[in-house]
Design a protein around this motif. Structure first.
Motif, PDB file in Angstrom:
ATOM      1  N   UNK A 160      43.684  29.459  40.179  1.00 38.73           N
ATOM      2  CA  UNK A 160      44.745  29.877  39.252  1.00 38.73           C
ATOM      3  C   UNK A 160      44.191  30.285  37.888  1.00 38.73           C
ATOM      4  N   UNK A 161      45.066  30.876  37.090  1.00 38.00           N
ATOM      5  CA  UNK A 161      44.731  31.193  35.712  1.00 38.00           C
ATOM      6  C   UNK A 161      44.149  32.570  35.506  1.00 38.00           C
ATOM      7  N   UNK A 162      44.150  33.409  36.550  1.00 37.84           N
ATOM      8  CA  UNK A 162      43.518  34.725  36.426  1.00 37.84           C
ATOM      9  C   UNK A 162      44.454  35.858  36.845  1.00 37.84           C
ATOM     10  N   UNK A 163      45.758  35.592  36.868  1.00 39.32           N
ATOM     11  CA  UNK A 163      46.701  36.577  37.396  1.00 39.32           C
ATOM     12  C   UNK A 163      46.629  37.901  36.647  1.00 39.32           C
ATOM     13  N   UNK A 164      46.637  37.856  35.326  1.00 43.91           N
ATOM     14  CA  UNK A 164      46.621  39.101  34.559  1.00 43.91           C
ATOM     15  C   UNK A 164      45.294  39.837  34.705  1.00 43.91           C
ATOM     16  N   UNK A 165      44.198  39.100  34.648  1.00 40.36           N
ATOM     17  CA  UNK A 165      42.893  39.739  34.821  1.00 40.36           C
ATOM     18  C   UNK A 165      42.806  40.378  36.206  1.00 40.36           C
ATOM     19  N   UNK A 166      43.221  39.636  37.239  1.00 41.83           N
ATOM     20  CA  UNK A 166      43.206  40.171  38.600  1.00 41.83           C
ATOM     21  C   UNK A 166      44.089  41.399  38.699  1.00 41.83           C
ATOM     22  N   UNK A 167      45.237  41.352  38.028  1.00 40.57           N
ATOM     23  CA  UNK A 167      46.152  42.486  38.059  1.00 40.57           C
ATOM     24  C   UNK A 167      45.559  43.732  37.445  1.00 40.57           C
ATOM     25  N   UNK A 168      44.826  43.570  36.351  1.00 38.85           N
ATOM     26  CA  UNK A 168      44.221  44.754  35.724  1.00 38.85           C
ATOM     27  C   UNK A 168      43.190  45.382  36.650  1.00 38.85           C
ATOM     28  N   UNK A 169      42.439  44.566  37.349  1.00 33.71           N
ATOM     29  CA  UNK A 169      41.395  45.106  38.219  1.00 33.71           C
ATOM     30  C   UNK A 169      41.986  45.715  39.491  1.00 33.71           C
ATOM     31  N   UNK A 170      43.063  45.131  40.013  1.00 31.02           N
ATOM     32  CA  UNK A 170      43.719  45.721  41.175  1.00 31.02           C
ATOM     33  C   UNK A 170      44.363  47.045  40.796  1.00 31.02           C
ATOM     34  N   UNK A 171      44.905  47.129  39.584  1.00 39.93           N
ATOM     35  CA  UNK A 171      45.489  48.387  39.115  1.00 39.93           C
ATOM     36  C   UNK A 171      44.442  49.491  39.087  1.00 39.93           C
TER      37      UNK A 171
END
Length: 259
Positions: A160-171
């Motif tokens: 947990x704790x990486x949702x936004x970072x993961x989202x930027x990279x998936x984008x």
């Protein structure tokens, strides 16, 4: 860094731009491209001294080099940046979208979540990268290369704790696929390199915000972190002549994490 005596000058005559090239992985990529004969421009956000030290090292390899101050959180810097590179070198063949920040550690339901802080991550990692890519695309030579530096967290989120970072990279991964389709008619390839943990300042800055390091390493079949040289060499392969039929792909470099 790679030994230039052992590296083929496979990129001689090419001009590369590496965003965020003043330290860490960006500096390693810039050096590896120069070892293969490419002239290299790098960007930096704050430390002119570090950037000029990287440029001096690149020039010592016998290539032309340039550092341009360009804070990627400001979308208006993208077009002047590309214009500066073209003015200096006369062309642009390779774009490595490396610049980014990592803000991690808080869950989305944390009442103390600093939304503005996390929103800046989207501004830099996604909107800033897109702005540079849009500015570069019309001027990139036919047969050119675009490489995005993503993250294995863009497709596998093991803690947990990486949702936004993961989202930027998936984008970015989705965006790369889209422009691979659009630029393929010009023989321009577009790919994403997705490293896992690396020995960088940015990784060290967020290490204290993540779960136990040993536990994270246990998730990797190859139980170690990636070296900067491994990732830089992969970028150079994708930027080189042998990768002209690889496009729209995500290359994972995370020791088997997520398999």
């Amino acid at each position: 860094m790679a030994d230039p005596s052992n590296a083929s000058p496979s990129l001689a005559g090419k001009v590369a731009l590496v965003t965020g090239g003043s330290r860490g992985l960006g500096a390693a990529i810039a050096a590896a491209l120069a070892d293969r004969g490419a002239d290299v421009a790098i960007t930096y956000a704050a430390s002119a001294e570090k950037a000029e030290a990287v440029v001096a090292g690149l020039r010592a390899k016998g290539v032309r080099a340039l550092a341009v101050k360009a804070d990627q959180s400001d979308l208006d810097v993208a077009k002047p940046l590309i214009d500066r590179v073209i003015d200096e070198f006369g062309r642009l063949d390779i774009l490595v979208n490396n610049a980014g920040i990592a803000i991690q550690g808080q869950s989305v339901d944390d009442p103390t979540l600093d939304g503005a802080h996390y929103n800046r991550q989207w501004q830099v990692n996604v909107l800033g990268t897109i702005a540079v890519t849009r500015a570069a695309a019309p001027k990139l030579t036919d047969g050119g290369r675009i490489v995005f530096i993503g993250s294995r967290l863009g497709s596998v989120v093991p803690f947990p704790g990486v949702a936004d970072y993961a989202g930027t990279k998936w984008a970015l991964a989705g965006y790369a696929k889209g422009i691979a389709r659009e630029l393929g008619r010009r023989d321009i390839t577009v790919n994403v390199v997705q490293p896992g943990i690396m020995p960088t300042d940015m990784a060290a800055e967020v290490a204290g915000e993540l779960p136990n390091r040993e536990g994270i390493l246990d998730m990797h079949p190859i139980r170690r972190i990636a070296t900067l040289e491994e990732v830089a060499d992969t970028v150079c392969f994708l930027a080189g002549p042998s990768a002209g039929y690889i496009s729209g792909e995500q290359i994972n470099m995370a020791g088997g994490l997520g398999i």
